[in-house]
Design an enzyme around this catalytic site. Structure first.
Site, PDB file in Angstrom:
ATOM      1  N   GLY A   1      15.096  89.680 -24.133  1.00 52.44           N
ATOM      2  CA  GLY A   1      14.530  89.304 -22.841  1.00 52.44           C
ATOM      3  C   GLY A   1      14.109  90.506 -22.020  1.00 52.44           C
TER       4      GLY A   1
ATOM      5  N   ARG B   1       2.293  94.606 -17.323  1.00 51.75           N
ATOM      6  CA  ARG B   1       3.343  93.994 -16.506  1.00 51.75           C
ATOM      7  C   ARG B   1       4.728  94.545 -16.818  1.00 51.75           C
ATOM      8  NH1 ARG B   1       2.162  88.735 -14.057  1.00 51.75           N
ATOM      9  NH2 ARG B   1      -0.100  88.372 -14.147  1.00 51.75           N
TER      10      ARG B   1
ATOM     11  N   ARG C   1      14.311  85.796 -31.415  1.00 52.36           N
ATOM     12  CA  ARG C   1      14.790  86.145 -30.078  1.00 52.36           C
ATOM     13  C   ARG C   1      16.218  86.649 -30.191  1.00 52.36           C
ATOM     14  NH1 ARG C   1      16.803  85.605 -25.067  1.00 52.36           N
ATOM     15  NH2 ARG C   1      18.247  83.887 -24.643  1.00 52.36           N
TER      16      ARG C   1
ATOM     17  N   GLY D   1      19.224  87.614 -27.606  1.00 51.13           N
ATOM     18  CA  GLY D   1      19.562  87.576 -26.190  1.00 51.13           C
ATOM     19  C   GLY D   1      21.026  87.280 -25.941  1.00 51.13           C
ATOM     20  N   SER D   2      21.325  86.949 -24.704  1.00 50.28           N
ATOM     21  CA  SER D   2      22.698  86.656 -24.302  1.00 50.28           C
ATOM     22  C   SER D   2      22.824  85.188 -23.923  1.00 50.28           C
ATOM     23  CB  SER D   2      23.117  87.542 -23.129  1.00 50.28           C
ATOM     24  OG  SER D   2      22.246  87.339 -22.025  1.00 50.28           O
TER      25      SER D   2
ATOM     26  N   ASP E   1      29.207  85.853 -21.168  1.00 49.62           N
ATOM     27  CA  ASP E   1      30.136  85.307 -20.173  1.00 49.62           C
ATOM     28  C   ASP E   1      30.526  83.899 -20.604  1.00 49.62           C
ATOM     29  OD1 ASP E   1      28.206  83.386 -18.388  1.00 49.62           O
ATOM     30  OD2 ASP E   1      27.151  85.159 -19.076  1.00 49.62           O
TER      31      ASP E   1
END
Length: 238
Positions: free
Chosen positions: A20, A43, A87, A89-90, A206
């Protein structure tokens, strides 16, 4: 070239890893790729292409949420003819058996988002979309080979990070969702639409069960293991 990606077509590999955070894409390129070249910074969404064990790999950020990954993954698959996106990610744990730093192979994802419908993808009644089965199997095989424990199954892909609807989280648990994240459903929708391959690998950062969270140092260490797993997978994909 697209409105959001300035790279030349030949600058992008047929296999792309997508964290991400664009700074994590930069970190992966600097840590693990040989001859890494910056091929996009429109960007601030950095993309690098380089060599991992003599195979050409692109690493590019996708931003946060369904609309962002929807744009970038669609452009890569449709205009750059990328065949596979993984992907990395978390996620937040929803299932009690998930502990901090655990690896999740998201073989399927469900969401209340209308993204897939807007893209013309047929949505089943349970709103579940599937990752590419061959990638799921490859991820499991590669994890076992590298002695990495993992959980495989359903994740909940939400639109709102600061979710206030407790019924949504309750529903996610009732559906036996392992974890919550924000992008997999859109990625899988694009892959289904364009007949490409896609998978999401996640690290538990988390827990919504214990309310624990990883420190920034431990996040980076656990992310490294997941990134290496994805990179090792590319050896069988290119």
């Amino acid at each position: 070239m697209t409105p959001h990606i300035s790279a030349k077509k030949d600058d992008i590999s047929k296999v792309v890893l997508m964290p991400g955070d664009p700074l994590r894409a930069k970190w992966i390129a600097e840590q693990f790729l040989d001859q890494a070249k910056l091929v996009n910074e429109v960007r601030g969404m950095f993309a690098y292409t380089g060599q991992y064990k003599s195979k050409t790999v692109t690493v590019m950020g996708h931003g946060m949420g369904i609309p962002s990954i929807g744009i970038y993954s669609y452009e890569l698959m449709n205009f750059y003819e990328v065949e596979t996106i993984i992907r990395i990610g978390s996620c937040g744990a929803l299932a009690p058996q998930l502990k901090l730093k655990d690896l999740v192979i998201a073989s399927k994802a469900w969401s209340e988002s209308i993204y897939a419908k807007d893209m013309g993808v047929e949505i089943p009644e349970d709103k579940i979309l599937f990752a590419t089965s061959s990638l799921v199997e490859l991820a499991k095989e590669t994890a076992i080979k590298n002695k990495l424990d993992f959980h495989e199954g359903l994740v909940f892909c939400e639109d709102a990070f600061y979710q206030t609807r407790k019924d949504v989280i309750s529903l996610a648990k009732e559906k036996n969702s392992l974890a919550v994240e924000m992008e997999a459903h859109a990625l899988y929708a694009n892959a289904i639409l364009l007949k490409k391959k896609a998978l999401t690998l996640l690290t538990v950062s988390d827990s919504l069960v214990t309310h624990e969270a990883l420190s920034s140092e431990l996040r980076q260490k656990s992310f490294k293991q997941m990134a290496l797993l994805a990179l090792e997978m590319t050896q069988k994909l290119i």
